[in-house]
Design a protein around this motif. Structure first.
Motif, PDB file in Angstrom:
ATOM      1  N   THR A   4       0.847  -1.186   0.000  1.00  0.00           N
ATOM      2  CA  THR A   4       0.000   0.000   0.000  1.00  0.00           C
ATOM      3  C   THR A   4       0.887   1.242   0.000  1.00  0.00           C
ATOM      4  O   THR A   4       2.114   1.141   0.043  1.00  0.00           O
ATOM      5  N   ARG A   5       0.255   2.393  -0.099  1.00  0.00           N
ATOM      6  CA  ARG A   5       1.057   3.621  -0.184  1.00  0.00           C
ATOM      7  C   ARG A   5       0.324   4.798   0.441  1.00  0.00           C
ATOM      8  O   ARG A   5      -0.891   4.811   0.593  1.00  0.00           O
ATOM      9  N   PHE A   6       1.136   5.785   0.808  1.00  0.00           N
ATOM     10  CA  PHE A   6       0.604   7.078   1.226  1.00  0.00           C
ATOM     11  C   PHE A   6       1.102   8.031   0.155  1.00  0.00           C
ATOM     12  O   PHE A   6       2.291   8.039  -0.174  1.00  0.00           O
ATOM     13  N   ALA A   7       0.176   8.790  -0.441  1.00  0.00           N
ATOM     14  CA  ALA A   7       0.536   9.552  -1.650  1.00  0.00           C
ATOM     15  C   ALA A   7       0.111  11.016  -1.561  1.00  0.00           C
ATOM     16  O   ALA A   7      -0.723  11.483  -2.325  1.00  0.00           O
ATOM     17  N   PRO A   8       0.688  11.762  -0.639  1.00  0.00           N
ATOM     18  CA  PRO A   8       0.261  13.159  -0.484  1.00  0.00           C
ATOM     19  C   PRO A   8       0.812  14.065  -1.594  1.00  0.00           C
ATOM     20  O   PRO A   8       1.811  13.743  -2.229  1.00  0.00           O
ATOM     21  N   SER A   9       0.126  15.182  -1.780  1.00  0.00           N
ATOM     22  CA  SER A   9       0.632  16.220  -2.673  1.00  0.00           C
ATOM     23  C   SER A   9       1.291  17.280  -1.793  1.00  0.00           C
ATOM     24  O   SER A   9       0.679  17.727  -0.821  1.00  0.00           O
ATOM     25  N   PRO A  10       2.502  17.675  -2.112  1.00  0.00           N
ATOM     26  CA  PRO A  10       3.215  18.626  -1.251  1.00  0.00           C
ATOM     27  C   PRO A  10       2.775  20.067  -1.484  1.00  0.00           C
ATOM     28  O   PRO A  10       3.525  20.903  -1.974  1.00  0.00           O
ATOM     29  N   THR A  11       1.512  20.339  -1.122  1.00  0.00           N
ATOM     30  CA  THR A  11       0.958  21.685  -1.333  1.00  0.00           C
ATOM     31  C   THR A  11       0.797  22.426  -0.006  1.00  0.00           C
ATOM     32  O   THR A  11       0.252  23.517   0.026  1.00  0.00           O
ATOM     33  N   GLY A  12       1.224  21.794   1.082  1.00  0.00           N
ATOM     34  CA  GLY A  12       1.104  22.437   2.393  1.00  0.00           C
ATOM     35  C   GLY A  12       1.624  21.469   3.433  1.00  0.00           C
ATOM     36  O   GLY A  12       2.100  20.379   3.087  1.00  0.00           O
ATOM     37  N   ARG A  13       1.535  21.858   4.704  1.00  0.00           N
ATOM     38  CA  ARG A  13       1.984  20.967   5.771  1.00  0.00           C
ATOM     39  C   ARG A  13       0.930  19.881   6.002  1.00  0.00           C
ATOM     40  O   ARG A  13      -0.256  20.114   5.810  1.00  0.00           O
ATOM     41  N   LEU A  14       1.382  18.727   6.433  1.00  0.00           N
ATOM     42  CA  LEU A  14       0.437  17.645   6.757  1.00  0.00           C
ATOM     43  C   LEU A  14      -0.367  18.035   7.992  1.00  0.00           C
ATOM     44  O   LEU A  14       0.159  18.611   8.936  1.00  0.00           O
ATOM     45  N   HIS A  15      -1.659  17.709   7.985  1.00  0.00           N
ATOM     46  CA  HIS A  15      -2.506  17.970   9.152  1.00  0.00           C
ATOM     47  C   HIS A  15      -3.005  16.642   9.719  1.00  0.00           C
ATOM     48  O   HIS A  15      -2.641  15.559   9.239  1.00  0.00           O
ATOM     49  N   LYS A  16      -3.857  16.740  10.725  1.00  0.00           N
ATOM     50  CA  LYS A  16      -4.327  15.525  11.399  1.00  0.00           C
ATOM     51  C   LYS A  16      -5.012  14.548  10.448  1.00  0.00           C
ATOM     52  O   LYS A  16      -4.926  13.340  10.624  1.00  0.00           O
ATOM     53  N   GLY A  17      -5.701  15.084   9.441  1.00  0.00           N
ATOM     54  CA  GLY A  17      -6.376  14.215   8.468  1.00  0.00           C
ATOM     55  C   GLY A  17      -5.375  13.358   7.703  1.00  0.00           C
ATOM     56  O   GLY A  17      -5.591  12.165   7.482  1.00  0.00           O
ATOM     57  N   HIS A  18      -4.251  13.979   7.327  1.00  0.00           N
ATOM     58  CA  HIS A  18      -3.202  13.211   6.649  1.00  0.00           C
ATOM     59  C   HIS A  18      -2.631  12.155   7.588  1.00  0.00           C
ATOM     60  O   HIS A  18      -2.322  11.036   7.172  1.00  0.00           O
ATOM     61  N   ALA A  19      -2.437  12.552   8.851  1.00  0.00           N
ATOM     62  CA  ALA A  19      -1.854  11.616   9.821  1.00  0.00           C
ATOM     63  C   ALA A  19      -2.761  10.394   9.955  1.00  0.00           C
ATOM     64  O   ALA A  19      -2.290   9.248   9.995  1.00  0.00           O
ATOM     65  N   PHE A  20      -4.069  10.632   9.978  1.00  0.00           N
ATOM     66  CA  PHE A  20      -5.026   9.530  10.087  1.00  0.00           C
ATOM     67  C   PHE A  20      -4.905   8.599   8.878  1.00  0.00           C
ATOM     68  O   PHE A  20      -4.893   7.368   8.993  1.00  0.00           O
ATOM     69  N   SER A  21      -4.794   9.197   7.701  1.00  0.00           N
ATOM     70  CA  SER A  21      -4.697   8.417   6.466  1.00  0.00           C
ATOM     71  C   SER A  21      -3.397   7.602   6.437  1.00  0.00           C
ATOM     72  O   SER A  21      -3.400   6.400   6.133  1.00  0.00           O
ATOM     73  N   ALA A  22      -2.299   8.256   6.781  1.00  0.00           N
ATOM     74  CA  ALA A  22      -1.007   7.567   6.763  1.00  0.00           C
ATOM     75  C   ALA A  22      -0.983   6.452   7.806  1.00  0.00           C
ATOM     76  O   ALA A  22      -0.494   5.344   7.536  1.00  0.00           O
ATOM     77  N   LEU A  23      -1.535   6.725   8.992  1.00  0.00           N
ATOM     78  CA  LEU A  23      -1.567   5.698  10.041  1.00  0.00           C
ATOM     79  C   LEU A  23      -2.435   4.510   9.617  1.00  0.00           C
ATOM     80  O   LEU A  23      -2.100   3.357   9.900  1.00  0.00           O
ATOM     81  N   THR A  24      -3.536   4.793   8.944  1.00  0.00           N
ATOM     82  CA  THR A  24      -4.425   3.712   8.490  1.00  0.00           C
ATOM     83  C   THR A  24      -3.687   2.802   7.510  1.00  0.00           C
ATOM     84  O   THR A  24      -3.721   1.566   7.625  1.00  0.00           O
ATOM     85  N   ALA A  25      -2.989   3.414   6.549  1.00  0.00           N
ATOM     86  CA  ALA A  25      -2.274   2.624   5.532  1.00  0.00           C
ATOM     87  C   ALA A  25      -1.088   1.884   6.151  1.00  0.00           C
ATOM     88  O   ALA A  25      -0.869   0.695   5.884  1.00  0.00           O
ATOM     89  N   TRP A  26      -0.340   2.576   6.975  1.00  0.00           N
ATOM     90  CA  TRP A  26       0.864   1.975   7.584  1.00  0.00           C
ATOM     91  C   TRP A  26       0.471   0.789   8.477  1.00  0.00           C
ATOM     92  O   TRP A  26       1.095  -0.277   8.426  1.00  0.00           O
ATOM     93  N   THR A  27      -0.572   0.985   9.290  1.00  0.00           N
ATOM     94  CA  THR A  27      -1.012  -0.074  10.208  1.00  0.00           C
ATOM     95  C   THR A  27      -1.465  -1.306   9.415  1.00  0.00           C
ATOM     96  O   THR A  27      -1.156  -2.443   9.781  1.00  0.00           O
ATOM     97  N   ALA A  28      -2.171  -1.067   8.315  1.00  0.00           N
ATOM     98  CA  ALA A  28      -2.640  -2.191   7.484  1.00  0.00           C
ATOM     99  C   ALA A  28      -1.450  -2.928   6.879  1.00  0.00           C
ATOM    100  O   ALA A  28      -1.419  -4.168   6.845  1.00  0.00           O
ATOM    101  N   ALA A  29      -0.461  -2.169   6.407  1.00  0.00           N
ATOM    102  CA  ALA A  29       0.723  -2.799   5.795  1.00  0.00           C
ATOM    103  C   ALA A  29       1.475  -3.635   6.826  1.00  0.00           C
ATOM    104  O   ALA A  29       1.846  -4.787   6.560  1.00  0.00           O
ATOM    105  N   ARG A  30       1.668  -3.069   8.003  1.00  0.00           N
ATOM    106  CA  ARG A  30       2.435  -3.793   9.020  1.00  0.00           C
ATOM    107  C   ARG A  30       1.659  -5.021   9.508  1.00  0.00           C
ATOM    108  O   ARG A  30       2.256  -6.076   9.749  1.00  0.00           O
ATOM    109  N   ALA A  31       0.352  -4.896   9.643  1.00  0.00           N
ATOM    110  CA  ALA A  31      -0.460  -6.036  10.105  1.00  0.00           C
ATOM    111  C   ALA A  31      -0.407  -7.177   9.098  1.00  0.00           C
ATOM    112  O   ALA A  31      -0.475  -8.355   9.457  1.00  0.00           O
ATOM    113  N   ALA A  32      -0.275  -6.814   7.800  1.00  0.00           N
ATOM    114  CA  ALA A  32      -0.274  -7.841   6.756  1.00  0.00           C
ATOM    115  C   ALA A  32       1.140  -8.323   6.443  1.00  0.00           C
ATOM    116  O   ALA A  32       1.323  -9.153   5.549  1.00  0.00           O
TER     117      ALA A  32
END
Ligand code: GLU
Length: 282
Positions: A4-32
């Motif tokens: 899986t991947r986290f694919a942000p666009s570098p148009t600003g600083r990451l906010h809590k919404g991005h953190a939630f998305s990245a954590l969701t993807a990372w946790t799924a990858a590590r669990a699998a």
């Protein structure tokens, strides 16, 4: 292998919404026992900044999210995306569109059958197109749904589908029939960038062997278009998992305007990564 991947666009600083998305993807990858990739989606030269890319890498490290493999930066691969546009173009699936955003919006106002019709402006008459080309006017390339359907054949068109293991905005889940017609004849090469989001994202998901796309539900509708491009290019369709969008105290989803919710601000205010992970449910 789960990828899986986290694919942000570098148009600003990451906010809590991005953190939630990245954590969701990372946790799924590590669990699998799979791979978690970081891709920087910076094909928009007017909005993306290198300093935001550096900040993304720093913020993810602070959150404790390790990644697999090198970071892929899309602006380093524009010729790959141009090759996809060229391949679809030589198959006669694209048409030039010289219209401005205003032309399209005006047409929506006038269209007897509403926005769907105007989102499919169709090719310019040959003489008009020749004149606009001769004038050197800039144009975008749009994917013709009619020609795409013809190229795939009715049966393959009707079979376009994806598996949603999360939820779309209306609770859509399970096997979903793709409806690319809702988006109209999408732009696959912008006037200014020579490519467009749908091309770069599907190309890279295929190239990088992404098996699971995990992202916010604001991109659920984009999936319908992306499944069509995958079918036209002979690329596999990953499994999709769209997640809910976090909302701030005002009930609106986090966006660039919420400076107080950026990871940089939280860190400066003394919030620890552990506390943030806990707050976000990880
Ligand atoms: N780069 C896109 C964004 O930041 C996300 C693309 C995707 O996850 O498919 O909105």
């Amino acid at each position: 292998m789960f990828v899986t991947r986290f694919a942000p666009s570098p148009t600003g600083r990451l906010h809590k919404g991005h953190a939630f998305s990245a954590l969701t993807a990372w946790t799924a990858a590590r669990a699998a026992g799979g791979r978690f990739l970081l891709r920087i989606e910076d094909i928009d030269p007017t909005r993306c900044r290198p300093e935001f890319e550096a900040a993304i890498v720093e913020d993810l490290a602070w959150l404790g999210l390790d990644r697999d493999g090198p970071v892929r930066r899309q602006s380093d691969h524009l010729s790959d995306y141009a090759a996809v546009v060229h391949a679809l173009g030589t198959r006669g699936l694209l048409y030039r569109c010289f219209r401005t955003r205003k032309d399209i919006l005006d047409a929506i106002g006038d269209a007897p059958h509403g926005p769907a019709e105007a989102a499919r402006p169709g090719p310019h008459p040959a003489a008009e197109e020749a004149a606009l080309l001769a004038e050197g006017r800039p144009f975008a390339w749009r994917l013709s749904l009619d020609r795409a359907r013809e190229a795939l054949g009715g049966e393959a068109w009707d079979a376009l589908a994806f598996v949603e293991t999360g939820r779309g905005p209306q609770g859509e889940t399970g096997r979903i029939r793709a409806r690319p017609e809702t988006a109209g004849d999408v732009v696959l090469a912008r006037k200014d960038a020579g490519t467009a989001y749908h091309v770069a994202v599907t190309h890279d998901d295929a190239l990088q062997g992404v098996t699971h796309v995990i992202r916010g539900e604001d991109l659920f509708e984009a999936t319908h278009v992306q499944v069509l491009i995958q079918a036209l290019m002979g690329w596999p369709t990953p499994v999709y998992r769209h997640h809910r969008l976090l909302v701030g105290e005002d009930g609106r989803r986090y966006a660039k305007r919420d400076r107080s919710a950026t990871l940089a601000e939280l860190r400066a205010a003394g919030v620890t990564p552990e506390a943030l992970r806990k707050e976000l449910g990880f």
